[in-house]
Motif scaffolding. Sequence first.
Motif, short mmCIF file in Angstrom:
data_model
loop_
_atom_site.label_atom_id
_atom_site.label_comp_id
_atom_site.label_asym_id
_atom_site.label_seq_id
_atom_site.Cartn_x
_atom_site.Cartn_y
_atom_site.Cartn_z
N PHE A 153 15.67 -0.75 -1.25
CA PHE A 153 15.31 0.05 -2.41
C PHE A 153 13.87 -0.27 -2.85
O PHE A 153 13.06 0.61 -3.09
CB PHE A 153 16.31 -0.22 -3.55
CG PHE A 153 16.02 0.53 -4.81
CD1 PHE A 153 16.30 1.89 -4.90
CD2 PHE A 153 15.45 -0.12 -5.90
CE1 PHE A 153 16.04 2.58 -6.07
CE2 PHE A 153 15.17 0.58 -7.06
CZ PHE A 153 15.47 1.93 -7.15
N LYS A 154 13.56 -1.58 -2.87
CA LYS A 154 12.22 -2.01 -3.30
C LYS A 154 11.17 -1.48 -2.33
O LYS A 154 10.12 -0.99 -2.73
CB LYS A 154 12.16 -3.54 -3.34
CG LYS A 154 13.01 -4.13 -4.44
CD LYS A 154 12.22 -5.09 -5.30
CE LYS A 154 13.05 -5.51 -6.47
NZ LYS A 154 12.31 -5.86 -7.63
N LEU A 155 11.46 -1.58 -1.02
CA LEU A 155 10.51 -1.12 -0.01
C LEU A 155 10.26 0.37 -0.16
O LEU A 155 9.13 0.84 -0.11
CB LEU A 155 11.05 -1.43 1.39
CG LEU A 155 10.91 -2.88 1.87
CD1 LEU A 155 11.58 -3.07 3.20
CD2 LEU A 155 9.43 -3.26 1.96
N LEU A 156 11.34 1.13 -0.35
CA LEU A 156 11.22 2.59 -0.46
C LEU A 156 10.45 2.97 -1.71
O LEU A 156 9.56 3.82 -1.65
CB LEU A 156 12.61 3.24 -0.48
CG LEU A 156 13.32 3.30 0.87
CD1 LEU A 156 14.73 3.82 0.71
CD2 LEU A 156 12.54 4.20 1.83
N THR A 157 10.76 2.37 -2.86
CA THR A 157 10.06 2.73 -4.09
C THR A 157 8.59 2.34 -3.99
O THR A 157 7.72 3.02 -4.50
CB THR A 157 10.70 2.07 -5.32
OG1 THR A 157 10.87 0.70 -5.04
CG2 THR A 157 12.04 2.70 -5.66
N LYS A 158 8.29 1.21 -3.29
CA LYS A 158 6.90 0.76 -3.13
C LYS A 158 6.12 1.78 -2.32
O LYS A 158 5.05 2.22 -2.70
CB LYS A 158 6.88 -0.60 -2.44
CG LYS A 158 5.51 -1.24 -2.39
CD LYS A 158 5.63 -2.66 -1.85
CE LYS A 158 4.27 -3.35 -1.73
NZ LYS A 158 3.45 -2.78 -0.70
N ASN B 261 6.78 4.93 -1.87
CA ASN B 261 6.65 6.17 -2.64
C ASN B 261 5.53 6.05 -3.66
O ASN B 261 4.75 6.98 -3.85
CB ASN B 261 7.96 6.49 -3.38
CG ASN B 261 8.95 7.16 -2.45
OD1 ASN B 261 8.56 7.60 -1.38
ND2 ASN B 261 10.20 7.23 -2.87
N ALA B 262 5.42 4.91 -4.30
CA ALA B 262 4.38 4.68 -5.29
C ALA B 262 3.01 4.76 -4.63
O ALA B 262 2.07 5.33 -5.19
CB ALA B 262 4.58 3.31 -5.93
N ASP B 263 2.89 4.26 -3.40
CA ASP B 263 1.62 4.31 -2.66
C ASP B 263 1.21 5.76 -2.43
O ASP B 263 0.05 6.13 -2.57
CB ASP B 263 1.76 3.59 -1.31
CG ASP B 263 1.79 2.08 -1.54
OD1 ASP B 263 1.48 1.65 -2.68
OD2 ASP B 263 2.13 1.34 -0.59
N VAL B 264 2.20 6.61 -2.06
CA VAL B 264 1.92 8.01 -1.74
C VAL B 264 1.47 8.76 -2.99
O VAL B 264 0.53 9.55 -2.96
CB VAL B 264 3.18 8.68 -1.12
CG1 VAL B 264 3.03 10.19 -1.07
CG2 VAL B 264 3.44 8.12 0.26
N ASN B 265 2.15 8.46 -4.16
CA ASN B 265 1.87 9.20 -5.39
C ASN B 265 0.61 8.73 -6.12
O ASN B 265 0.14 9.42 -7.01
CB ASN B 265 3.08 9.08 -6.34
CG ASN B 265 4.30 9.76 -5.74
OD1 ASN B 265 4.15 10.68 -4.95
ND2 ASN B 265 5.48 9.30 -6.12
#
Length: 151
Positions: A134-139, A141-145
């Motif tokens: 979950f942490k890896l995925l949210t991280k 996503n944050a990079d992309v946004n």
Amino acid sequence: MAFTNDNSNTKVLTLAECRKLAEDKDKCILLINNRVYDVTKFLEEHPGGEEVLKEQHGRDATNAFEDVGHSSDAREQMKTYEIAQVDPSDIKTPARPTVVKPSGSTDGVRDDTGSSWTKWVIPLVIAIAAVVLFKLLTKSNADVNRPPTAI
Ligand code: HEM
């Protein structure tokens, strides 16, 4: 009534006769699974101690005996002390199914304690893996946004 006997002991005693026998307080007479045992000579040798046997003098010790989960060695040994069988017409409770503890084992009859840790380790590992994922995925996503930063 047919009386099956898988032991060589053919002497039969009524419960009244067993009670009479147990009037001798110097003896230790037990009933286990509808068989009569004189364990007087075994008291000092008993690995579980003599007190537990003395407490059962003149009683049906089936539950006490089976609850310990005696080994097959113990069951073999008890034949030495069998003096009779209970008269079939006096038998009210059928013999309890035996749960034999493997010889040489020092623990009780419950064997699920050794593997119980797997019950919580596996869910714990799955939970940790889920959190990391979950942490890896949210991280990522944050990079992309994130808006592009000026050079
Ligand atoms: C003729 C009757 C009996 C015989 C031959 C016998 C024999 C044994 C033997 C050989 C052991 C060592 C462990 C094993 O191999 O299972 C043992 C342990 C023990 N027995 Fe008995 N026993 C008899 C009756 C009883 C009864 C009636 C009780 C309870 C009232 C009892 C309570 C115990 C206890 C508490 C232990 C110790 C268990 C442990 O520390 O793991 N026994 N007995």
